[in-house]
Design an enzyme around this catalytic site. Sequence first.
Site, PDB file in Angstrom:
ATOM      1  N   LYS A 109      32.496  38.351  35.217  1.00  0.00           N
ATOM      2  CA  LYS A 109      33.431  39.006  34.300  1.00  0.00           C
ATOM      3  C   LYS A 109      32.990  38.871  32.852  1.00  0.00           C
ATOM      4  O   LYS A 109      33.169  39.789  32.055  1.00  0.00           O
ATOM      5  CB  LYS A 109      34.843  38.422  34.459  1.00  0.00           C
ATOM      6  CG  LYS A 109      35.546  38.891  35.724  1.00  0.00           C
ATOM      7  CD  LYS A 109      37.041  38.648  35.635  1.00  0.00           C
ATOM      8  CE  LYS A 109      37.743  39.154  36.893  1.00  0.00           C
ATOM      9  NZ  LYS A 109      39.166  38.845  36.900  1.00  0.00           N
ATOM     10  N   LYS A 192      31.582  45.629  44.905  1.00  0.00           N
ATOM     11  CA  LYS A 192      32.856  45.591  45.632  1.00  0.00           C
ATOM     12  C   LYS A 192      33.837  46.606  45.045  1.00  0.00           C
ATOM     13  O   LYS A 192      33.739  46.947  43.858  1.00  0.00           O
ATOM     14  CB  LYS A 192      33.435  44.168  45.661  1.00  0.00           C
ATOM     15  CG  LYS A 192      34.026  43.712  44.369  1.00  0.00           C
ATOM     16  CD  LYS A 192      34.738  42.369  44.510  1.00  0.00           C
ATOM     17  CE  LYS A 192      35.275  41.991  43.143  1.00  0.00           C
ATOM     18  NZ  LYS A 192      35.893  40.713  43.036  1.00  0.00           N
ATOM     19  N   LYS A 195      39.622  47.229  40.855  1.00  0.00           N
ATOM     20  CA  LYS A 195      40.549  48.001  40.029  1.00  0.00           C
ATOM     21  C   LYS A 195      39.894  48.389  38.716  1.00  0.00           C
ATOM     22  O   LYS A 195      40.337  49.319  38.058  1.00  0.00           O
ATOM     23  CB  LYS A 195      41.787  47.156  39.714  1.00  0.00           C
ATOM     24  CG  LYS A 195      42.639  46.867  40.920  1.00  0.00           C
ATOM     25  CD  LYS A 195      43.850  46.035  40.508  1.00  0.00           C
ATOM     26  CE  LYS A 195      44.530  45.435  41.718  1.00  0.00           C
ATOM     27  NZ  LYS A 195      44.837  44.011  41.523  1.00  0.00           N
TER      28      LYS A 195
HETATM   29  P1  AMP Z   1      42.844  41.072  42.717  1.00  0.00           P
HETATM   30  O1  AMP Z   1      43.070  42.544  42.705  1.00  0.00           O
HETATM   31  O2  AMP Z   1      41.489  40.706  42.177  1.00  0.00           O
HETATM   32  O3  AMP Z   1      43.960  40.288  42.136  1.00  0.00           O
HETATM   33  O4  AMP Z   1      42.781  40.633  44.251  1.00  0.00           O
HETATM   34  C1  AMP Z   1      43.924  40.451  45.078  1.00  0.00           C
HETATM   35  C2  AMP Z   1      43.474  40.101  46.490  1.00  0.00           C
HETATM   36  O5  AMP Z   1      42.694  41.164  47.049  1.00  0.00           O
HETATM   37  C3  AMP Z   1      42.562  38.851  46.536  1.00  0.00           C
HETATM   38  O6  AMP Z   1      42.882  38.127  47.699  1.00  0.00           O
HETATM   39  C4  AMP Z   1      41.173  39.416  46.641  1.00  0.00           C
HETATM   40  O7  AMP Z   1      40.276  38.555  47.289  1.00  0.00           O
HETATM   41  C5  AMP Z   1      41.420  40.673  47.467  1.00  0.00           C
HETATM   42  N1  AMP Z   1      40.409  41.696  47.158  1.00  0.00           N
HETATM   43  C6  AMP Z   1      40.150  42.243  45.932  1.00  0.00           C
HETATM   44  N2  AMP Z   1      39.162  43.161  46.015  1.00  0.00           N
HETATM   45  C7  AMP Z   1      38.782  43.195  47.319  1.00  0.00           C
HETATM   46  C8  AMP Z   1      37.796  43.933  48.044  1.00  0.00           C
HETATM   47  N3  AMP Z   1      37.021  44.829  47.448  1.00  0.00           N
HETATM   48  N4  AMP Z   1      37.679  43.701  49.380  1.00  0.00           N
HETATM   49  C9  AMP Z   1      38.461  42.787  50.008  1.00  0.00           C
HETATM   50  N5  AMP Z   1      39.408  42.054  49.388  1.00  0.00           N
HETATM   51  C10 AMP Z   1      39.562  42.252  48.059  1.00  0.00           C
END
Ligand code: AMP
Length: 329
Positions: A109, A192, A195
């Site tokens: 990041k 990956k 958002k």
């Molecule tokens: P975040 O949007 O970063 O707060 O992620 C929320 C949850 O979604 C966390 O458990 C992440 O590990 C999971 N997550 C985020 N991006 C991915 C992705 N591309 N594939 C699988 N899990 C994800």
Amino acid sequence: MQRVFSGIQPTGVPHLGNYLGAIRNWTTLQKEYDSFFCLVDLHSITMPWEPEKLRAQTLITAACLLACGLNPGRLYIQSAVSTHARLGWIFNCISRLGWLNRMTQFKDKAGKNRENHSAGLYVYPNLMAADILAFHATLVPVGDDQRQHIELANDIAQKFNHDMGVEFFPEIKGLIPPHAARVMNLRDGTKKMSKSDPSEQSRILLTDSAENIALKIRRAKTDPEPLPSEVLGLEERPEALNLVTIYGSLSDKTPQAVLNEFGGQGFGQFKNALTELLAEKIAPIAHKTNQLLEDEGHIIALLRKGAEAAAEVSEPIVQEAERLVGFIR
Ligand code: AMP
Ligand code: TRP
């Protein structure tokens, strides 16, 4: 009884990666375990943010999660419950700089311009440890990208216990799905799905209509070869592997079982089947989310109820941690 805890940043509309990597497991686990799920807005301000957007995105994320079927009384906003920040500060003083320096998410990041990032981004994993441990939660369903943060949370728990001479914080176990724990970007299978990617085409949102989904899948990057009949060797074709994994995860099949069905076929047919499956699973969530968003007051009331329940459970645990540290309570 073991307790489940997990969180999601309200920094945009949740996407298919969030759903398959985390949210879907939350909806199953909550049936079996005492569970709390948190919109981690304190984490969201570790990167530059716009207050109006944060507010809107918090409501959209809440609506999406409720639409996915999360228990209303167990979903809440992190900043509304003071135990997170209080235990987070204690953990800032337990965690070591050397440990934080190893965190790959910070490196990703912050990129090259480390000096210009917030101090909050650096200590982010300490707060995440506090989120979980303030509930004495032991099961943490997350995607693969959070593996290192869970290990750090265990290091912090152990050092706290050791330094205070107690057995107070339990060991945490990350629950990472066997497939689709890392859903990839539709335009570049080496990154990956996230958002923050500038391209809207790179991710399927939980608010996408069936038409939007069809368009994004049609435009998803592939390669000229037909699908193979064996998973072996598919890692060299990251975009193909990603679509096969998504299809498998949505239909509860292993990638190999998907290839048994589609091996030898071109992407045209496979993309049509995938579009249909996604529309069937995701479009109803989008519909429900939009319905919920028509009444913001109702969503806020549900989140307040969740915050009360979260405070009731985490307050005595954090007060005990404060006493152990030597604070007068
Ligand atoms: P975040 O949007 O970063 O707060 O992620 C929320 C949850 O979604 C966390 O458990 C992440 O590990 C999971 N997550 C985020 N991006 C991915 C992705 N591309 N594939 C699988 N899990 C994800
Ligand atoms: N760091 C997680 C992410 O970016 C979100 C998060 C914050 C979290 N606190 C948590 C996940 C506690 C699980 C448990 O995805």
